[in-house]
Design a protein around this motif. Structure first.
Motif, PDB file in Angstrom:
ATOM      1  N   PHE A  34       0.837  -1.205   0.000  1.00 59.02           N
ATOM      2  CA  PHE A  34       0.000   0.000   0.000  1.00 59.02           C
ATOM      3  C   PHE A  34       0.874   1.259   0.000  1.00 59.02           C
ATOM      4  O   PHE A  34       0.663   2.169  -0.785  1.00 59.02           O
ATOM      5  CB  PHE A  34      -0.934  -0.011   1.216  1.00 59.02           C
ATOM      6  N   ILE A  35       1.875   1.288   0.864  1.00 58.11           N
ATOM      7  CA  ILE A  35       2.718   2.485   0.992  1.00 58.11           C
ATOM      8  C   ILE A  35       3.669   2.614  -0.204  1.00 58.11           C
ATOM      9  O   ILE A  35       3.973   3.718  -0.644  1.00 58.11           O
ATOM     10  CB  ILE A  35       3.470   2.532   2.351  1.00 58.11           C
ATOM     11  N   ASP A  36       4.108   1.479  -0.767  1.00 59.49           N
ATOM     12  CA  ASP A  36       5.031   1.502  -1.917  1.00 59.49           C
ATOM     13  C   ASP A  36       4.437   2.213  -3.135  1.00 59.49           C
ATOM     14  O   ASP A  36       5.178   2.737  -3.960  1.00 59.49           O
ATOM     15  CB  ASP A  36       5.440   0.080  -2.334  1.00 59.49           C
ATOM     16  N   THR A  37       3.121   2.226  -3.242  1.00 63.59           N
ATOM     17  CA  THR A  37       2.459   2.887  -4.364  1.00 63.59           C
ATOM     18  C   THR A  37       2.857   4.361  -4.447  1.00 63.59           C
ATOM     19  O   THR A  37       3.037   4.898  -5.523  1.00 63.59           O
ATOM     20  CB  THR A  37       0.920   2.778  -4.221  1.00 63.59           C
ATOM     21  N   ASP A  38       2.999   4.995  -3.272  1.00 61.23           N
ATOM     22  CA  ASP A  38       3.383   6.410  -3.219  1.00 61.23           C
ATOM     23  C   ASP A  38       3.938   6.694  -1.822  1.00 61.23           C
ATOM     24  O   ASP A  38       3.240   7.211  -0.951  1.00 61.23           O
ATOM     25  CB  ASP A  38       2.157   7.291  -3.517  1.00 61.23           C
ATOM     26  N   PRO A  39       5.215   6.327  -1.596  1.00 67.95           N
ATOM     27  CA  PRO A  39       5.803   6.363  -0.250  1.00 67.95           C
ATOM     28  C   PRO A  39       5.758   7.720   0.450  1.00 67.95           C
ATOM     29  O   PRO A  39       5.674   7.788   1.660  1.00 67.95           O
ATOM     30  CB  PRO A  39       7.250   5.935  -0.460  1.00 67.95           C
ATOM     31  N   ILE A  69      10.544   4.382   1.377  1.00 71.06           N
ATOM     32  CA  ILE A  69      11.260   5.562   0.876  1.00 71.06           C
ATOM     33  C   ILE A  69      12.660   5.145   0.417  1.00 71.06           C
ATOM     34  O   ILE A  69      13.129   5.549  -0.638  1.00 71.06           O
ATOM     35  CB  ILE A  69      11.322   6.673   1.955  1.00 71.06           C
ATOM     36  N   ARG A  70      13.304   4.303   1.212  1.00 62.57           N
ATOM     37  CA  ARG A  70      14.643   3.812   0.880  1.00 62.57           C
ATOM     38  C   ARG A  70      14.601   3.033  -0.441  1.00 62.57           C
ATOM     39  O   ARG A  70      15.443   3.192  -1.305  1.00 62.57           O
ATOM     40  CB  ARG A  70      15.170   2.949   2.036  1.00 62.57           C
ATOM     41  N   LYS A  71      13.569   2.189  -0.591  1.00 55.56           N
ATOM     42  CA  LYS A  71      13.407   1.401  -1.816  1.00 55.56           C
ATOM     43  C   LYS A  71      13.233   2.344  -3.012  1.00 55.56           C
ATOM     44  O   LYS A  71      13.826   2.136  -4.059  1.00 55.56           O
ATOM     45  CB  LYS A  71      12.189   0.479  -1.682  1.00 55.56           C
ATOM     46  N   ALA A  72      12.431   3.370  -2.829  1.00 53.31           N
ATOM     47  CA  ALA A  72      12.216   4.347  -3.900  1.00 53.31           C
ATOM     48  C   ALA A  72      13.552   5.005  -4.269  1.00 53.31           C
ATOM     49  O   ALA A  72      13.845   5.242  -5.432  1.00 53.31           O
ATOM     50  CB  ALA A  72      11.190   5.389  -3.486  1.00 53.31           C
TER      51      ALA A  72
END
Length: 167
Positions: A34-39, A69-72
């Motif tokens: 869910f958060i990965d969609t738009d961190p 955020i780190r992944k992004a």
């Protein structure tokens, strides 16, 4: 075809259900998606922290948001790097405000500044400035939890002596 809002709502409900049933790993997985969609979306962050807070797991919510955020940040190409470092640092700084006692946020913000400094060249004025910011964040983390931060700093090549000297 379901809308993104429906899928999002479903993920939030699933995450909450998993937590209610003690299935923390499954909950983390769904809420991370869910958060990965738009961190950096504040609404998304609030929804995730809200759910985890119900189960006294705020730190876990912050970890998931940070990881996202780190992944992004990790998914970026070199030509984009400058702007992404800036964005990552901004995201950490924004999270530090509501969670000032989270040593991990200060540490990861410092680590991002340090990577940024190396990317710019540590001998450049801007590189030196970013390194100074990194050490400021490390010192904040150190004050909050020295037992956890000192070993973490060693893993990224920063010694206690260097940290003390940077004051």
């Amino acid at each position: 075809e379901s809308s993104r809002e429906d899928r999002d709502e479903f993920k939030l409900d699933m995450g909450k259900s998993y937590l209610e049933n003690g299935m923390d790993e499954k909950a983390e997985e769904v809420l991370s998606e869910f958060i990965d969609t738009d961190p950096k979306n504040k609404d998304r962050q609030k929804k995730v922290t809200g759910i985890f807070t119900l189960f006294n797991k705020l730190k876990k919510a912050v970890e998931i948001i940070e990881k996202s955020i780190r992944k992004a940040l990790d998914n970026i190409e070199v030509r984009d790097k400058e702007g992404k470092f800036n964005k990552a640092v901004e995201n950490y700084e924004e999270l530090i405000n509501p969670y000032p006692s989270d040593d991990g946020l200060y540490f990861n913000c410092g680590r991002t500044y340090l990577e940024w400094s190396k990317n710019l060249g540590e001998d450049t004025e801007e590189g030196k400035e970013k390194k100074k910011s990194a050490y400021n964040r490390f010192q904040s983390a150190w004050k909050l939890d020295p037992d956890r931060i000192i070993p973490a700093l060693k893993t990224i090549g920063v010694t206690e002596t260097e940290l003390a000297a940077a004051r």
